[in-house]
Scaffold this active site. Structure first.
Site, PDB file in Angstrom:
ATOM      1  N   TYR A 132      26.889 -18.169 -21.205  1.00 49.72           N
ATOM      2  CA  TYR A 132      27.237 -16.758 -21.007  1.00 49.72           C
ATOM      3  C   TYR A 132      27.724 -16.205 -22.336  1.00 49.72           C
ATOM      4  O   TYR A 132      28.779 -16.597 -22.837  1.00 49.72           O
ATOM      5  CB  TYR A 132      28.296 -16.656 -19.917  1.00 49.72           C
ATOM      6  CG  TYR A 132      28.760 -15.247 -19.560  1.00 49.72           C
ATOM      7  CD1 TYR A 132      28.096 -14.106 -19.994  1.00 49.72           C
ATOM      8  CD2 TYR A 132      29.877 -15.064 -18.756  1.00 49.72           C
ATOM      9  CE1 TYR A 132      28.524 -12.838 -19.660  1.00 49.72           C
ATOM     10  CE2 TYR A 132      30.315 -13.796 -18.395  1.00 49.72           C
ATOM     11  CZ  TYR A 132      29.637 -12.691 -18.858  1.00 49.72           C
ATOM     12  OH  TYR A 132      30.069 -11.428 -18.520  1.00 49.72           O
ATOM     13  N   LYS A 174      22.841 -16.100 -20.132  1.00 49.00           N
ATOM     14  CA  LYS A 174      23.029 -14.692 -19.803  1.00 49.00           C
ATOM     15  C   LYS A 174      23.524 -13.999 -21.064  1.00 49.00           C
ATOM     16  O   LYS A 174      24.562 -14.371 -21.617  1.00 49.00           O
ATOM     17  CB  LYS A 174      24.062 -14.523 -18.684  1.00 49.00           C
ATOM     18  CG  LYS A 174      24.426 -13.062 -18.396  1.00 49.00           C
ATOM     19  CD  LYS A 174      25.596 -12.938 -17.444  1.00 49.00           C
ATOM     20  CE  LYS A 174      25.971 -11.472 -17.229  1.00 49.00           C
ATOM     21  NZ  LYS A 174      27.151 -11.303 -16.345  1.00 49.00           N
TER      22      LYS A 174
END
Length: 291
Positions: free
Chosen positions: A135, A163
């Site tokens: 992330y 992400k």
């Protein structure tokens, strides 16, 4: 090989007015998302206020989501902490609770080098036998995963995706181009979902999906069918609600909008609980558009 793809809501953590976890509403939101046709459930992300929850509360959220999901969709749990040691501990506990994959944010507050980022994720991947989605949200953490570091991390078997919430489309493009499909690249920015898909990304972990999961799913489905013009139209329809996010803490804005839509998710945990009168007016105006 586990492949993160499609629309995965970055679920809010519903709370009561006295800031306790609202289990009933969290279970209701799990079922609402499943019914909307999303492709996974992600708890304890930024929209889930992971930063504001104790260890015990995080484990409770994971327990509730996995229990209510009943194996219907892949469950991702955000287990990233500042230290490698704490991240490994929470990740192992999440595995025991039955999650399918981990989402691990970069270390935050502490400044770390790219070599330290690599070592951090490598150590976690070796300690926890679950698929891992990195992330990247440098404006919140102060640390950016450079594409060359992602290239190295992509060689680790259970690091399966990233992400990107940098808001920098070129950064996401470099992730896609330089890893040649060896990891799934998901947009963390709702305005870039279709652009990411067209460039070779695999989907989105979306905060706005808390509000309108069907709209987000429609973007993905139209893209799959090759109806790019239709997908562009639906993508563009997100702009009114996205424009409200700059008027306050985005987590507070999303929760306020959900409450106005009739979902009793409560406030964000203080100090980010408030929404200004100006923001409230803008949210109401935006929601009228979707009616």
């Amino acid at each position: 090989m586990f492949k993160p793809q499609g629309i995965i809501p970055a679920m809010v953590t519903p709370m009561t007015q006295d800031e306790q976890i609202n289990e009933k509403e969290l279970r209701a939101q799990v079922n609402r998302m499943v019914a909307a046709g999303v492709h996974g459930l992600f708890c304890l992300g930024t929209n889930g206020e992971f930063y504001a929850l104790s260890l015990e509360e995080k484990l409770e959220v994971i327990r509730i989501v996995t229990d209510e999901n009943k194996g219907r969709l892949p469950v991702y749990a955000g287990t990233g902490c500042i230290t490698s040691r704490d991240t490994i501990y929470l990740s192992q506990k999440a595995k025991e609770l039955g999650v399918d994959a981990l989402s691990i944010i970069t270390p935050y507050f502490v400044a770390v080098s790219q070599d330290e980022i690599y070592s951090h994720y490598k150590e976690i991947a070796e300690a926890v036998a679950l698929p891992i989605v990195l992330y990247n949200i440098p404006m919140r953490t102060g640390n950016n995963i450079e594409y060359k570091t992602l290239q190295r991390l992509a060689e680790i078997e259970n690091i399966v995706g990233i992400k990107d919430s940098s808001g920098n489309f070129d950064n996401m493009l470099r992730y896609i181009e330089e890893t040649a499909g060896s990891v799934a690249v998901l947009s963390g920015n709702d305005s870039l979902i279709l652009s990411a898909l067209m460039a070779g990304g695999t989907g989105s972990i979306s905060g706005i999906a808390n509000l309108f999961p069907e709209i987000l799913v429609k973007i993905y489905e139209l893209w799959q069918k090759g109806d790019i013009e239709g997908a562009k139209t639906v993508q563009g329809s997100l702009r009114p609600i996205r424009d409200t996010l700059k008027l306050g803490n985005p987590n507070s804005i999303v929760k306020r909008a959900m409450n106005l839509l009739g979902y009793q998710v409560g406030p964000a945990r203080r100090p980010a609980a408030g929404v200004s009168e100006k923001a409230d007016e803008a949210i109401l105006k935006a929601l009228e558009y979707y009616k």
